[in-house]
Design a protein around this motif. Structure first.
Motif, PDB file in Angstrom:
ATOM      1  N   ILE A   1       1.046  -1.104  -0.069  1.00 33.93           N
ATOM      2  CA  ILE A   1       0.142  -0.109  -0.076  1.00 33.93           C
ATOM      3  C   ILE A   1       0.606   1.269  -0.062  1.00 33.93           C
ATOM      4  O   ILE A   1       1.815   1.503   0.826  1.00 33.93           O
ATOM      5  N   GLN A   2       0.495   2.161  -0.915  1.00 31.93           N
ATOM      6  CA  GLN A   2       1.337   3.373  -0.897  1.00 31.93           C
ATOM      7  C   GLN A   2       0.341   4.702  -1.186  1.00 31.93           C
ATOM      8  O   GLN A   2       0.091   5.147  -0.095  1.00 31.93           O
ATOM      9  N   GLY A   3      -0.022   4.884  -2.251  1.00 35.33           N
ATOM     10  CA  GLY A   3      -1.215   5.885  -2.369  1.00 35.33           C
ATOM     11  C   GLY A   3      -0.363   7.132  -2.928  1.00 35.33           C
ATOM     12  O   GLY A   3       0.901   7.185  -3.164  1.00 35.33           O
ATOM     13  N   ASP A   4      -1.101   8.399  -2.802  1.00 38.63           N
ATOM     14  CA  ASP A   4      -0.550   9.540  -3.428  1.00 38.63           C
ATOM     15  C   ASP A   4       0.072  10.331  -2.352  1.00 38.63           C
ATOM     16  O   ASP A   4       1.197  11.201  -2.717  1.00 38.63           O
ATOM     17  N   CYS A   5       0.117   9.947  -0.872  1.00 36.69           N
ATOM     18  CA  CYS A   5       0.988  10.466   0.013  1.00 36.69           C
ATOM     19  C   CYS A   5       1.526   9.461   0.861  1.00 36.69           C
ATOM     20  O   CYS A   5       0.338   8.950   1.712  1.00 36.69           O
ATOM     21  N   ILE A   6       2.565   9.294   1.353  1.00 36.90           N
ATOM     22  CA  ILE A   6       2.997   8.379   2.183  1.00 36.90           C
ATOM     23  C   ILE A   6       3.757   9.028   3.616  1.00 36.90           C
ATOM     24  O   ILE A   6       4.688   9.998   2.891  1.00 36.90           O
ATOM     25  N   VAL A   7       3.871   8.438   4.384  1.00 37.69           N
ATOM     26  CA  VAL A   7       4.956   8.924   5.539  1.00 37.69           C
ATOM     27  C   VAL A   7       5.580   7.611   5.948  1.00 37.69           C
ATOM     28  O   VAL A   7       5.120   6.633   6.167  1.00 37.69           O
TER      29      VAL A   7
ATOM     30  N   VAL B   1      -2.031  13.125  12.917  1.00 36.07           N
ATOM     31  CA  VAL B   1      -1.729  14.309  12.016  1.00 36.07           C
ATOM     32  C   VAL B   1      -2.025  13.625  10.534  1.00 36.07           C
ATOM     33  O   VAL B   1      -2.588  14.413   9.573  1.00 36.07           O
ATOM     34  N   ALA B   2      -1.265  12.497  10.479  1.00 35.27           N
ATOM     35  CA  ALA B   2      -1.338  12.119   8.989  1.00 35.27           C
ATOM     36  C   ALA B   2      -2.696  11.670   8.543  1.00 35.27           C
ATOM     37  O   ALA B   2      -3.288  11.917   7.589  1.00 35.27           O
ATOM     38  N   ALA B   3      -3.598  11.287   9.414  1.00 37.45           N
ATOM     39  CA  ALA B   3      -4.960  10.954   9.202  1.00 37.45           C
ATOM     40  C   ALA B   3      -5.750  12.149   8.826  1.00 37.45           C
ATOM     41  O   ALA B   3      -6.330  12.359   7.760  1.00 37.45           O
ATOM     42  N   ALA B   4      -5.597  13.570   9.760  1.00 42.30           N
ATOM     43  CA  ALA B   4      -6.023  14.450   9.262  1.00 42.30           C
ATOM     44  C   ALA B   4      -5.570  15.144   8.151  1.00 42.30           C
ATOM     45  O   ALA B   4      -6.308  15.871   7.451  1.00 42.30           O
TER      46      ALA B   4
ATOM     47  N   ALA C   1      -0.814   6.081   3.625  1.00 41.29           N
ATOM     48  CA  ALA C   1      -0.109   4.926   4.181  1.00 41.29           C
ATOM     49  C   ALA C   1       1.006   5.581   4.997  1.00 41.29           C
ATOM     50  O   ALA C   1       1.603   6.441   4.794  1.00 41.29           O
ATOM     51  N   VAL C   2       1.139   5.051   6.137  1.00 42.82           N
ATOM     52  CA  VAL C   2       2.294   5.080   7.080  1.00 42.82           C
ATOM     53  C   VAL C   2       3.175   4.034   7.323  1.00 42.82           C
ATOM     54  O   VAL C   2       2.617   2.760   7.793  1.00 42.82           O
TER      55      VAL C   2
ATOM     56  N   GLY D   1       6.192  11.800  -0.745  1.00 39.17           N
ATOM     57  CA  GLY D   1       6.232  11.300   0.462  1.00 39.17           C
ATOM     58  C   GLY D   1       7.324  12.026   1.495  1.00 39.17           C
ATOM     59  O   GLY D   1       8.055  12.839   1.077  1.00 39.17           O
ATOM     60  N   PHE D   2       7.172  11.759   2.843  1.00 40.02           N
ATOM     61  CA  PHE D   2       7.943  12.510   3.655  1.00 40.02           C
ATOM     62  C   PHE D   2       8.456  11.379   4.670  1.00 40.02           C
ATOM     63  O   PHE D   2       7.903  10.511   5.170  1.00 40.02           O
ATOM     64  N   ALA D   3       9.508  11.523   5.129  1.00 39.51           N
ATOM     65  CA  ALA D   3      10.605  10.738   5.934  1.00 39.51           C
ATOM     66  C   ALA D   3      10.764  11.651   7.300  1.00 39.51           C
ATOM     67  O   ALA D   3      11.436  12.534   7.274  1.00 39.51           O
ATOM     68  N   PHE D   4      10.483  11.073   8.407  1.00 39.96           N
ATOM     69  CA  PHE D   4      10.859  11.655   9.607  1.00 39.96           C
ATOM     70  C   PHE D   4      11.469  10.728  10.581  1.00 39.96           C
ATOM     71  O   PHE D   4      11.408   9.342  10.535  1.00 39.96           O
ATOM     72  N   GLY D   5      12.677  11.117  11.181  1.00 36.65           N
ATOM     73  CA  GLY D   5      13.383  10.137  12.027  1.00 36.65           C
ATOM     74  C   GLY D   5      13.253  10.403  13.442  1.00 36.65           C
ATOM     75  O   GLY D   5      12.399  11.092  14.145  1.00 36.65           O
ATOM     76  N   ASN D   6      14.094   9.354  14.208  1.00 38.35           N
ATOM     77  CA  ASN D   6      14.322   9.467  15.699  1.00 38.35           C
ATOM     78  C   ASN D   6      14.330  10.610  16.264  1.00 38.35           C
ATOM     79  O   ASN D   6      15.057  11.720  15.882  1.00 38.35           O
ATOM     80  N   GLU D   7      13.733  10.785  17.340  1.00 40.23           N
ATOM     81  CA  GLU D   7      13.744  11.941  18.392  1.00 40.23           C
ATOM     82  C   GLU D   7      15.003  12.654  18.557  1.00 40.23           C
ATOM     83  O   GLU D   7      14.915  13.840  18.527  1.00 40.23           O
ATOM     84  N   GLY D   8      15.872  11.934  18.639  1.00 37.49           N
ATOM     85  CA  GLY D   8      17.154  12.395  18.988  1.00 37.49           C
ATOM     86  C   GLY D   8      18.073  12.228  17.997  1.00 37.49           C
ATOM     87  O   GLY D   8      18.938  13.207  17.563  1.00 37.49           O
TER      88      GLY D   8
END
Length: 255
Positions: A108-114, A131-134, A139-140, A205-212
């Protein structure tokens, strides 16, 4: 409804394991929804309910209507003290549902993925999923190092968002970034392009990493780094806040 009063009851032991043990949730394929809001979200999404659990106080009040909504589902009543040990909050309302964890297809991918890499805090993960759902994310995808998406604490943070976007755990994020049919942008302090200069009108798509630690070199190499302009004197944003800024910039551009 069946009354359970002993901690040694097999049903209660199973519930306690689902409340606190990731391995028990993984092996059974089940998790707990705490409170009527999450139960309603699961019901509307077609989740498979396996059991309803009430505190004695809740069973004597309006929440008992849930027994009439799902009359075919086994239900039990616990003393308040036993029930409270199951809940992920300090002041539970007295209602929990046991559901099968929905299975998302890896493709599953779609037009916007995280893409989320090694997010450790279940509250942060739940907030990102919300936030992603809103923002209408399809897909995440979570790396193997992320905390558990379907834990009661993360579900509580998501407030029903888990049922709005496909959630794929243990994903190979660099491979997904390379295979996605559009650019994947990586939030990175080393980026040179500003978020607000990106074209976010097509598949993205957007990629976000570990808090630190941030993003790994492998994922950064498979994506396009960018920065969120911050005129104030702070080094970085909370990862859930950064996700909100980025995803709603995409929403804004698509209007």
């Amino acid at each position: 409804m069946k009354a359970i009063s002993s901690r040694d009851n097999p049903v209660y032991k199973e519930l306690l394991a689902l409340a606190g043990d990731r391995r028990a949730r993984r092996q059974s394929g089940r998790t707990l929804l705490d409170g009527p809001h999450l139960l309603q979200a699961g019901l509307e999404a077609g989740a498979t309910f396996r059991r309803l659990v009430f505190s004695e106080t809740a069973a004597a009040g309006p929440l008992a209507d849930w027994r009439r909504q799902l009359p075919e589902i086994p239900a039990c009543v616990l003393p308040d003290a036993l029930f409270n040990a199951l809940a992920p909050v300090d002041t539970p309302v007295g209602l929990i549902g046991v559901i099968d964890i929905p299975q998302a297809l890896d493709s599953i991918q779609g037009d916007c993925i995280v893409l989320l890499e090694n997010i450790q805090d279940p509250g942060n993960l739940g907030a990102i999923l919300r936030v992603a759902a809103a923002a209408g994310v399809d897909a995440v995808h979570l790396s193997q190092g992320c905390c558990e998406a379907w834990s009661p604490k993360c579900l509580r943070g998501g407030q029903g968002a888990h049922f709005q976007s496909a959630i794929c755990e243990n994903a190979d994020l660099p491979m997904l970034a390379q295979a996605f049919g559009g650019p994947v942008y990586a939030a990175s302090l080393g980026g040179r392009v500003a978020l607000f200069d990106l074209d976010l009108c097509g598949p993205v798509g957007f990629a976000f990493g570990n808090e630190g630690a941030g993003l790994s070199a492998q994922l950064c190499a498979a994506a396009q780094p960018f920065i969120i302009p911050m005129p104030g004197k702070v080094e970085s944003l909370n990862v859930a806040t950064a996700a909100a800024v980025c995803l709603f910039e995409r929403v804004r551009q698509q209007r």
